[in-house]
Design a protein around this motif. Structure first.
Motif, short mmCIF file in Angstrom:
data_model
loop_
_atom_site.label_atom_id
_atom_site.label_comp_id
_atom_site.label_asym_id
_atom_site.label_seq_id
_atom_site.Cartn_x
_atom_site.Cartn_y
_atom_site.Cartn_z
N GLU A 168 6.92 -8.67 21.45
CA GLU A 168 8.20 -8.60 21.66
C GLU A 168 8.91 -7.20 20.78
OE1 GLU A 168 10.15 -12.06 19.79
OE2 GLU A 168 9.43 -13.44 20.98
N THR A 169 8.11 -6.87 19.85
CA THR A 169 8.45 -5.61 19.12
C THR A 169 8.06 -4.36 19.89
OG1 THR A 169 8.14 -6.61 16.91
CG2 THR A 169 8.11 -4.28 17.06
N ALA A 208 7.71 -4.47 23.19
CA ALA A 208 8.59 -4.49 24.32
C ALA A 208 9.89 -3.84 24.01
CB ALA A 208 8.64 -6.00 25.07
N THR A 209 10.50 -4.02 22.82
CA THR A 209 11.82 -3.69 22.39
C THR A 209 11.63 -2.10 22.33
OG1 THR A 209 12.28 -5.76 21.53
CG2 THR A 209 13.48 -3.78 20.67
N ALA A 210 10.64 -1.73 21.80
CA ALA A 210 10.36 -0.14 21.46
C ALA A 210 10.36 0.35 22.79
CB ALA A 210 9.05 0.08 20.50
N PHE A 255 11.61 -0.31 25.65
CA PHE A 255 13.00 -0.22 25.99
C PHE A 255 13.77 0.60 25.39
CE2 PHE A 255 12.30 -4.87 27.76
CZ PHE A 255 12.22 -4.49 29.04
N LEU A 256 13.67 0.78 24.07
CA LEU A 256 14.39 1.74 23.18
C LEU A 256 14.04 3.25 23.56
CD1 LEU A 256 16.62 2.01 20.98
CD2 LEU A 256 14.66 2.05 19.40
#
Length: 166
Positions: free
Chosen positions: A4-5, A7-9, A11-12
């Protein structure tokens, strides 16, 4: 949890790259539009501060003299006067006359001098410009109407109809 981290990175990072591309695409357009508005505003300000008025006229074929006063708050440079368009002739039969910087204009030409307190290369507020014109289009008969017009390069123009003197 680490996926999740990750994937968030991703996207960011994608959002930051997209924002950078968007800014690089639109910044030149915004800068150019701002420049255009600034130039347009400056040009409008110059036209608003420029005002001229014919204060005296004389015409006796083929010569004419016109005195114009700068009643605006802007001073007009010598180059602007040199690039001005001057028209003269009978009503409905006038012509563009070209500038002649010699002392005595020849046929179909005009020259000028700033009178009063000219101490620089500008037609300052409250100074008078004397324009001398020689043209075969100036009416010969006393009482005929003479059309005179001057257009400055900034778009300010002035037209006057007056009677021939002799």
């Amino acid at each position: 949890m680490s996926s999740e981290t990750f994937a968030t990175a991703i996207f960011l990072i994608t959002a930051i790259v997209a924002a950078a591309v968007l800014v690089n695409a639109f910044f030149p357009i915004i800068y150019q539009a701002t420049s255009t508005f600034t130039q347009s505003s400056s040009s409008a300000d110059e036209r608003l501060r420029t005002d001229i008025k014919v204060i005296n006229t004389f015409a006796d074929s083929p010569d004419a003299r016109v005195w114009i006063k700068n009643i605006g708050s802007a001073r007009i440079g010598k180059n602007s006067i040199n690039m001005s368009d001057v028209f003269i002739g009978a009503e409905g039969d006038f012509t563009l006359v070209s500038l002649d910087l010699t002392d005595i204009p020849s046929n179909g030409e005009w020259n000028y001098s700033v009178i009063e307190t000219d101490t620089n290369d500008y037609w300052d507020p409250r100074e008078t410009l004397e324009i001398s014109i020689k043209s075969s289009k100036i009416p010969v008969t006393k009482g005929d109407y003479v059309y005179f017009s001057i257009a400055l390069p900034n778009g300010v123009n002035l037209a006057k109809t007056f009677t021939a003197s002799g």
